[in-house]
Design an enzyme around this catalytic site. Structure first.
Site, mmCIF file in Angstrom:
data_model
loop_
_atom_site.group_PDB
_atom_site.id
_atom_site.type_symbol
_atom_site.label_atom_id
_atom_site.label_comp_id
_atom_site.label_asym_id
_atom_site.label_seq_id
_atom_site.Cartn_x
_atom_site.Cartn_y
_atom_site.Cartn_z
ATOM 1 C CD GLU A 1 -7.799 37.612 9.974
ATOM 2 O OE1 GLU A 1 -7.992 38.828 10.175
ATOM 3 O OE2 GLU A 1 -7.898 36.764 10.873
ATOM 4 C CB CYS B 1 -11.192 36.209 9.527
ATOM 5 S SG CYS B 1 -11.346 37.991 9.821
ATOM 6 C CG HIS C 1 -11.562 41.324 11.754
ATOM 7 N ND1 HIS C 1 -11.914 40.192 12.436
ATOM 8 C CD2 HIS C 1 -12.103 42.376 12.448
ATOM 9 C CE1 HIS C 1 -12.638 40.511 13.499
ATOM 10 N NE2 HIS C 1 -12.770 41.830 13.526
ATOM 11 C CB CYS D 1 -12.696 36.090 14.502
ATOM 12 S SG CYS D 1 -13.190 37.039 13.042
#
Ligand SMILES: [Zn+2]
Length: 174
Positions: A78, A110, A76, A107
């Site tokens: 992040e 993260c 992801h 999410c």
């Protein structure tokens, strides 16, 4: 400190809000940088972008979601940006004093990662009612049981951030 809109609520346009904190860049400028990071995502990947800034507002690292491009479920935006920021700082894993700006509400993974990285401030654009872990479904970053809780401001440039995602998902449904 800081404006913390209720989950799902809009960021109120308070005069002067977001014009300070963390150097010369406004919160909106930081989200604009995250939007430009999102634009660099592989065409197959959901265009989410994240940028880490140091306490003076200098950009340390940026990344786009690369789950498809890398075949990595943890890639992801992040997580990738946090890894690169730690590399850029070159002084261990702690990212104290930093701000993470991301185009979409993080999410659970993260949100957990940015707490563990000791990020000071989290700014995000669009709310994510299906998986969001910063107020929508869970609130991982402000759980009072944690000893590190970043400041949070969500809904910054929400319309622009949501439009980027909508445009992507429209191309997925011909
Ligand atoms: Zn995530």
């Amino acid at each position: 400190m800081g404006v913390e809109p209720l989950p799902g609520g809009p960021a109120l346009p308070v005069p002067g809000a977001g014009a300070v904190s963390g150097g010369m860049r406004s919160d909106a400028d930081m989200i604009r940088a995250a939007l430009s990071a999102a634009a660099e995502a592989d065409p197959r990947d959901v265009p989410v972008g994240a940028v880490v800034f140091d306490a003076s507002g200098r950009e340390l690292a940026r990344a786009a979601n690369a789950r498809e491009a890398l075949g990595d479920p943890t890639a992801h935006a992040e997580v990738l940006a946090l890894r690169r920021a730690a590399e850029a700082v070159g002084d261990g894993w702690r990212l104290e004093g930093t701000t993470l700006a991301v185009t979409l509400e993080p999410c659970t993974m993260c949100a957990g990662a940015l707490v563990l990285a000791r990020v000071d401030r989290l700014l995000f654009g669009a709310w994510e009612p299906k998986t969001g872990a910063v107020g929508s479904l869970w609130d991982v970053v402000r759980d009072r049981r944690l000893n590190h809780r970043p400041q949070v401001r969500g809904g910054i440039l929400e319309t622009e951030c949501a439009a980027t995602l909508d445009a992507f998902f429209r191309t997925q449904r011909p």
